[in-house]
Design a protein around this motif. Structure first.
Motif, mmCIF file in Angstrom:
data_model
loop_
_atom_site.group_PDB
_atom_site.id
_atom_site.type_symbol
_atom_site.label_atom_id
_atom_site.label_comp_id
_atom_site.label_asym_id
_atom_site.label_seq_id
_atom_site.Cartn_x
_atom_site.Cartn_y
_atom_site.Cartn_z
ATOM 1 N N ILE A 1 9.357 7.359 0.447
ATOM 2 C CA ILE A 1 9.877 8.063 -0.715
ATOM 3 C C ILE A 1 9.415 9.521 -0.729
ATOM 4 C CG2 ILE A 1 10.026 5.960 -2.125
ATOM 5 C CD1 ILE A 1 7.437 6.944 -3.564
ATOM 6 N N TYR A 2 10.233 10.351 -1.351
ATOM 7 C CA TYR A 2 9.846 11.729 -1.632
ATOM 8 C C TYR A 2 9.287 11.853 -3.042
ATOM 9 C CZ TYR A 2 11.851 13.801 2.572
ATOM 10 O OH TYR A 2 12.095 14.157 3.878
ATOM 11 N N ASP A 3 9.725 10.946 -3.930
ATOM 12 C CA ASP A 3 9.385 11.029 -5.343
ATOM 13 C C ASP A 3 9.384 9.610 -5.905
ATOM 14 O OD1 ASP A 3 9.879 11.314 -8.304
ATOM 15 O OD2 ASP A 3 9.902 13.438 -7.799
ATOM 16 N N PHE A 4 8.437 9.329 -6.810
ATOM 17 C CA PHE A 4 8.342 7.978 -7.377
ATOM 18 C C PHE A 4 9.551 7.594 -8.221
ATOM 19 C CE2 PHE A 4 3.852 8.451 -6.239
ATOM 20 C CZ PHE A 4 3.580 7.198 -5.719
ATOM 21 N N LYS A 5 10.359 8.570 -8.605
ATOM 22 C CA LYS A 5 11.557 8.229 -9.392
ATOM 23 C C LYS A 5 12.509 7.370 -8.574
ATOM 24 C CE LYS A 5 14.128 12.477 -8.278
ATOM 25 N NZ LYS A 5 14.682 13.744 -8.827
ATOM 26 N N GLU A 6 12.370 7.424 -7.234
ATOM 27 C CA GLU A 6 13.224 6.582 -6.371
ATOM 28 C C GLU A 6 12.938 5.101 -6.569
ATOM 29 O OE1 GLU A 6 13.052 8.013 -2.243
ATOM 30 O OE2 GLU A 6 12.327 9.927 -3.052
ATOM 31 N N LEU A 7 11.785 4.778 -7.152
ATOM 32 C CA LEU A 7 11.398 3.372 -7.321
ATOM 33 C C LEU A 7 11.554 2.899 -8.774
ATOM 34 C CD1 LEU A 7 8.133 3.422 -5.170
ATOM 35 C CD2 LEU A 7 10.408 2.674 -4.475
ATOM 36 N N LEU A 8 11.972 3.793 -9.655
ATOM 37 C CA LEU A 8 12.113 3.433 -11.068
ATOM 38 C C LEU A 8 13.431 2.696 -11.319
ATOM 39 C CD1 LEU A 8 10.722 6.687 -12.729
ATOM 40 C CD2 LEU A 8 9.583 4.484 -12.491
ATOM 41 N N VAL B 1 0.839 -1.197 0.000
ATOM 42 C CA VAL B 1 0.000 0.000 0.000
ATOM 43 C C VAL B 1 0.874 1.247 0.000
ATOM 44 C CG1 VAL B 1 -1.661 1.347 1.353
ATOM 45 C CG2 VAL B 1 -1.932 -1.131 1.166
ATOM 46 N N PHE B 2 0.521 2.204 -0.851
ATOM 47 C CA PHE B 2 1.216 3.490 -0.939
ATOM 48 C C PHE B 2 0.313 4.555 -0.338
ATOM 49 C CE2 PHE B 2 3.060 0.776 -4.059
ATOM 50 C CZ PHE B 2 4.382 1.177 -4.223
ATOM 51 N N GLU B 3 0.800 5.225 0.711
ATOM 52 C CA GLU B 3 -0.009 6.203 1.447
ATOM 53 C C GLU B 3 0.828 7.408 1.854
ATOM 54 O OE1 GLU B 3 -2.904 7.040 2.425
ATOM 55 O OE2 GLU B 3 -4.237 5.311 2.290
ATOM 56 N N ASP B 4 0.190 8.576 1.874
ATOM 57 C CA ASP B 4 0.888 9.794 2.295
ATOM 58 C C ASP B 4 0.505 10.231 3.700
ATOM 59 O OD1 ASP B 4 -1.072 12.611 1.694
ATOM 60 O OD2 ASP B 4 -1.770 10.593 1.255
ATOM 61 N N MET C 1 -0.484 -5.795 5.325
ATOM 62 C CA MET C 1 0.131 -5.469 4.049
ATOM 63 C C MET C 1 1.466 -4.749 4.223
ATOM 64 S SD MET C 1 -3.302 -4.171 2.042
ATOM 65 C CE MET C 1 -4.739 -5.239 1.893
ATOM 66 N N GLN C 2 2.312 -4.839 3.217
ATOM 67 C CA GLN C 2 3.520 -4.027 3.179
ATOM 68 C C GLN C 2 3.106 -2.582 2.907
ATOM 69 O OE1 GLN C 2 7.226 -5.628 1.294
ATOM 70 N NE2 GLN C 2 5.787 -7.028 0.293
ATOM 71 N N THR C 3 3.969 -1.636 3.273
ATOM 72 C CA THR C 3 3.611 -0.234 3.100
ATOM 73 C C THR C 3 4.780 0.591 2.577
ATOM 74 O OG1 THR C 3 4.180 0.208 5.419
ATOM 75 C CG2 THR C 3 1.859 -0.230 4.920
ATOM 76 N N VAL C 4 4.429 1.592 1.777
ATOM 77 C CA VAL C 4 5.378 2.609 1.323
ATOM 78 C C VAL C 4 4.797 3.965 1.688
ATOM 79 C CG1 VAL C 4 6.564 3.661 -0.635
ATOM 80 C CG2 VAL C 4 6.212 1.184 -0.589
ATOM 81 N N GLY C 5 5.510 4.712 2.505
ATOM 82 C CA GLY C 5 5.102 6.062 2.839
ATOM 83 C C GLY C 5 5.530 7.010 1.730
ATOM 84 N N VAL C 6 4.627 7.913 1.340
ATOM 85 C CA VAL C 6 4.892 8.872 0.268
ATOM 86 C C VAL C 6 4.805 10.279 0.851
ATOM 87 C CG1 VAL C 6 4.182 9.720 -2.005
ATOM 88 C CG2 VAL C 6 3.909 7.284 -1.431
#
Length: 213
Positions: free
Chosen positions: A206-213, A165-168, A181-186
């Protein structure tokens, strides 16, 4: 993070850059009634569905009109912006495309009602990319609880343990963790005050989705 089969995204502040819309909406709505936007108000109502947020506003400010009337006004103010102005966060589109190439199933878990999430997804050309979309008005409890994430996983046909899950917002992360679930803080400016705790709880931040590219 471990391997996952499905990625579930929040919209406001996570996939879409809507902070300015709600700041403007909150400011206009409250200023018209003689109030300033209190500190922490944005982050607080971000965890709620529209009706709960309207009831909270009534409680805080003592508005006499029914919560349903407040919701109608908010929807009128937001509908144009979501259908025409709100764009995706930087590199979010590229990351969604990467996930699709990798065979990851995509879902949305949002507090937004259908009349707002549909136009913003269509306006950005990504509505058809998601196999399941769950709105906050489909569950009885807000994002501090696992309900919306579990319902989205059920729609996707994927076990919670195989979802990320991606959440801010912090309550969103807490609800997703409670769902197993696993989580990614945005990072988003609206919830930046919770960054330290979000980093501590999430599997990645992450600060920006480019970190995951």
């Amino acid at each position: 993070m471990k391997q996952f089969q499905a990625a579930i995204f929040d919209l406001d502040g996570t996939l879409i850059d809507s902070l300015h819309v709600w700041e403007k909406l909150d400011e206009e709505f409250l200023n018209k009634r003689g109030f300033a936007v209190p500190e922490g108000y944005c982050e607080k109502i971000a965890t709620m569905g529209f009706l709960d947020a309207a009831q909270y506003a009534k409680q805080i400010f003592g508005f006499p009109e029914p919560a349903e009337e407040i919701v109608r006004e908010w929807n009128q103010m937001a509908a144009y912006a979501y259908g025409n102005e709100v764009k995706m966060k930087p590199h979010a589109r590229e990351y969604l495309q990467k996930l699709q190439r990798d065979g990851i199933i995509l879902g949305v878990a949002t507090a937004l009602p259908k009349r707002l999430y549909t136009p913003v997804l269509e306006n950005n050309g990504i509505f058809s990319w998601f196999q399941a979309i769950t709105s906050g008005d489909e569950v009885s409890r807000g994002k501090g609880f696992p309900d919306i994430y579990l319902k989205t996983a059920e729609k996707l046909g994927v076990s919670p343990k195989d979802c990320v899950v991606f959440e801010d917002i912090l309550p969103g992360l807490q609800g997703a963790i409670a769902a197993g679930m696993q989580t990614v803080g945005v990072y988003d400016a609206c919830s930046g005050g919770s960054e330290e705790e979000m980093r501590r709880l999430s599997d990645a931040y992450i600060y920006d989705f480019k970190e995951l590219l």
